[in-house]
Write a protein that holds these residues in place. Sequence first.
Motif, mmCIF file in Angstrom:
data_model
loop_
_atom_site.group_PDB
_atom_site.id
_atom_site.type_symbol
_atom_site.label_atom_id
_atom_site.label_comp_id
_atom_site.label_asym_id
_atom_site.label_seq_id
_atom_site.Cartn_x
_atom_site.Cartn_y
_atom_site.Cartn_z
ATOM 1 N N HIS A 129 99.237 5.533 87.861
ATOM 2 C CA HIS A 129 99.270 3.667 87.588
ATOM 3 C C HIS A 129 99.975 3.831 85.995
ATOM 4 C CE1 HIS A 129 96.607 2.162 91.509
ATOM 5 N NE2 HIS A 129 96.054 3.858 91.061
ATOM 6 N N GLN A 130 99.622 4.656 85.362
ATOM 7 C CA GLN A 130 99.703 4.772 84.084
ATOM 8 C C GLN A 130 101.364 4.275 83.687
ATOM 9 O OE1 GLN A 130 97.485 7.448 80.873
ATOM 10 N NE2 GLN A 130 98.166 8.587 82.500
ATOM 11 N N GLY A 180 103.455 9.653 79.185
ATOM 12 C CA GLY A 180 102.965 8.807 79.316
ATOM 13 C C GLY A 180 102.294 7.668 78.880
ATOM 14 N N ASP A 181 102.125 6.892 79.078
ATOM 15 C CA ASP A 181 101.310 5.271 78.476
ATOM 16 C C ASP A 181 100.415 5.408 78.830
ATOM 17 O OD1 ASP A 181 101.264 3.913 75.889
ATOM 18 O OD2 ASP A 181 102.291 1.860 77.535
ATOM 19 N N GLY A 182 99.712 5.695 78.682
ATOM 20 C CA GLY A 182 98.042 5.981 79.284
ATOM 21 C C GLY A 182 96.446 6.840 77.743
ATOM 22 N N SER A 189 101.079 10.580 86.080
ATOM 23 C CA SER A 189 102.852 9.950 86.917
ATOM 24 C C SER A 189 103.772 10.924 87.169
ATOM 25 C CB SER A 189 102.838 8.833 85.719
ATOM 26 O OG SER A 189 102.133 8.084 85.112
ATOM 27 N N ASP A 230 98.738 11.217 77.677
ATOM 28 C CA ASP A 230 100.586 10.697 76.675
ATOM 29 C C ASP A 230 101.319 11.619 76.104
ATOM 30 O OD1 ASP A 230 98.322 12.044 75.667
ATOM 31 O OD2 ASP A 230 98.402 10.153 74.164
#
Length: 280
Positions: A77-78, A112-114, A120, A51
């Motif tokens: 995948h994120q 990042g959103d994970g 990513s 993130d």
Amino acid sequence: MNNTAHQPHCFTAWNVLDWISKQTIIHLSKTLACDELVTDKICGNIRLQGDKKTLLWHVKGPLSVSGNVTVYHRWGHQPIVVIINQRKEHTILKGETLTLSITNLKTLEVRGDGTSNAFSIGKYSLTIQYRLSHGYANPATGELICYLSDKDGNPVKSLRCMELIQTPNRKTVKVSVSHNTTTYLQKVQVLLKGFITIRVVENDREFKIDTIPFQVEEDFLLYAPVGSFIKCQISDVQCSVYYTNKGEKINVMLEFCQQLQMVENKVIEMLACPTLPDTG
């Protein structure tokens, strides 16, 4: 042989056929405050882990920037979160492309959103426009000066003066001198070329604003038969400069005296007595 006898001697001299003197004034202007529309294209790669947030671009200076922003999520995948001006967020998934048109762009960031440390990967591009204002000294405090110069701004005393060659030769014009008298003169086309440099003095500092090229073509009626040529002399050069339009423009007036002579090479023969050396 009598060395004291008069002997013929020849020498070449300029024979002045016609001449004219006139005052010439040249007006020039220079715009100071002008806006230039600039377009920039910026692109790069995105590589995020977890993130973490990354700043891709930010505005520098007091510019108002508008344009298009494109972000492409290529691999991972994120999701990728796109952040505009530190507050507005857009989320894109793998294979998606986000394109935005923004009128007041300050910053472009991504994160990042994970929760994992997976990567990513993506790309971004910006096509932006902004205006640059070119300004100079404050007209309230800056004193302007101007002078004749070369192309690099170095002072010179005169400017280039030359005749424009006419083919096949100079045009002859019939001129009425009086009620019953006419004469024939030739049209002589003269080109004046040079440079004027403008400088400003402000707060004990002096710097150059610009060097402006100029050229003027003038026609004169002179007695200029075939074989004659022009001689120019420029004198009493004065340059004045002042602000207009609230300091957004500079007007220049160059004034000088222009003396033109039509001359020809003439061989003169005269009798002279040689001077004998003094033998003591």
